[in-house]
Motif scaffolding. Sequence first.
Motif, short mmCIF file in Angstrom:
data_model
loop_
_atom_site.label_atom_id
_atom_site.label_comp_id
_atom_site.label_asym_id
_atom_site.label_seq_id
_atom_site.Cartn_x
_atom_site.Cartn_y
_atom_site.Cartn_z
N ILE A 204 0.84 -1.20 0.00
CA ILE A 204 0.00 0.00 0.00
C ILE A 204 0.87 1.25 0.00
CG2 ILE A 204 -1.80 -1.22 1.28
CD1 ILE A 204 -1.00 0.53 3.72
N VAL A 205 0.28 2.36 -0.38
CA VAL A 205 0.93 3.67 -0.27
C VAL A 205 0.13 4.49 0.73
CG1 VAL A 205 1.49 5.83 -1.44
CG2 VAL A 205 1.91 3.66 -2.59
N ARG A 231 9.49 3.54 -11.31
CA ARG A 231 8.48 2.57 -11.70
C ARG A 231 7.08 3.12 -11.41
NH1 ARG A 231 9.94 -2.93 -8.81
NH2 ARG A 231 10.46 -1.46 -7.12
N LYS A 232 6.14 2.80 -12.33
CA LYS A 232 4.76 3.26 -12.20
C LYS A 232 3.84 2.05 -12.02
CE LYS A 232 5.36 7.38 -15.10
NZ LYS A 232 4.85 8.10 -16.29
N PHE A 233 2.85 2.20 -11.12
CA PHE A 233 1.90 1.13 -10.88
C PHE A 233 0.49 1.73 -10.74
CE2 PHE A 233 5.89 -0.43 -9.07
CZ PHE A 233 6.01 -1.66 -9.71
N PRO A 234 -0.52 1.02 -11.26
CA PRO A 234 -1.90 1.45 -10.98
C PRO A 234 -2.23 1.15 -9.53
CG PRO A 234 -1.88 -0.62 -12.19
CD PRO A 234 -0.45 -0.16 -12.14
N ALA A 235 -3.15 1.91 -9.00
CA ALA A 235 -3.54 1.73 -7.59
C ALA A 235 -5.01 2.05 -7.43
CB ALA A 235 -2.69 2.62 -6.68
N ALA A 255 -3.76 3.65 -0.47
CA ALA A 255 -4.10 3.07 -1.77
C ALA A 255 -3.36 1.76 -1.94
CB ALA A 255 -3.74 4.02 -2.91
N GLU A 256 -4.05 0.75 -2.51
CA GLU A 256 -3.43 -0.54 -2.79
C GLU A 256 -2.77 -0.51 -4.16
OE1 GLU A 256 -6.17 -3.74 -2.53
OE2 GLU A 256 -6.65 -3.42 -0.41
#
Length: 358
Positions: A204-205, A231-235, A255-256
């Motif tokens: 999580i963020v 690095r980019k990730f959807p959340a 956010a997960e």
Amino acid sequence: MNRSVLIAAIILVAIVAYFGLRSVMRGSISTEQPAAEASTRSDVPQALVIEAQSQRHTIRIAAKGRTAPDKSVTLKAGTAGTVVATPVREGTFVKAGTLLCGLDVEARSARVKEAEAARDSARVDYEAAVKLAEKGLTPANREASAKASLDAAEAAVNSAKVELSRTQIRAPFDGVFERRMAEAGDYLSPGGACGLLVDLDPVIVAAEVTEAQAGLLQVGMAAEVVLADGRKFPAKLRFVARTANEQTRTFPIEAELDTGDALVAAGITASMSIPAGETDATLIKPSLLTLSDAGQLGVRHVTENNTVAFAPVRIIDETSEGAWVTGLPDRVRLIAMGQDYLNDGVTIKPVSAEGAGK
């Protein structure tokens, strides 16, 4: 006429003519100067302006935070004892129920056997009392007394087994055994730490947002997270606090991350961008922003009758192209230069500065 008198008379006439001419010239200059000053004062100052138009823009809430595990727990001893087993290495992924720290069990194991023996004896007494009661050879309360003794013995066995189970500190959920805090030979009192277990699925963020931003957020909103390494990730938002931090007056959010097969550690700096709806906004250069006398952020623009006016604005997004602001009319002429030196209500002559604001 005497020659010397004639020369003196000529000189006198010349002097009078000279001063008379200067007096006339001074009067002329004095008359023209106020006229010139009045003409200068009557000139309307010019100002460079650019035209801007509002358009639909997605409100993006930016927040900075850090990655964190979904769950984190420090495993502690429920009873006193010496550590005799530490079978799991640090950094190992473990399943729920895996033994992480084992305490000595000798005395507790003996107590379990003692309690089981007492239970077995109580069961024999109870069964004998039942048979005698059926034949009418013993008082009726003898059976009840034997049953109570058997129940107490069963409870003692259960208590001894619970105490024995406390010597085995096991993982309560799947996760990574992040840090061992006790080694073989250490003596742990009740509450002594065995180690740290973390669950990094999902990562999580955790971040914090302002009061205005928190009012636009809802659980389930999509987001994009950029880590410090690029690095980019959807959340997806899973938590939005409705109680502010008393010290910072900000609201915590979580956010997960959808990391797929990528490994993401906890504690990494992360930037989160959350689309939170659309609104009409105007794109301007940050250099056009100024402060009013009251300290309010805004811009100076030219009204339809060519007077200077101050318009308070709110920045809703900042991009490489400029700042998106709300609070301006659909079409507006912004003062491109010298906005800090023009007072509200001053009439100006606007001069187009095409391209100066882009």
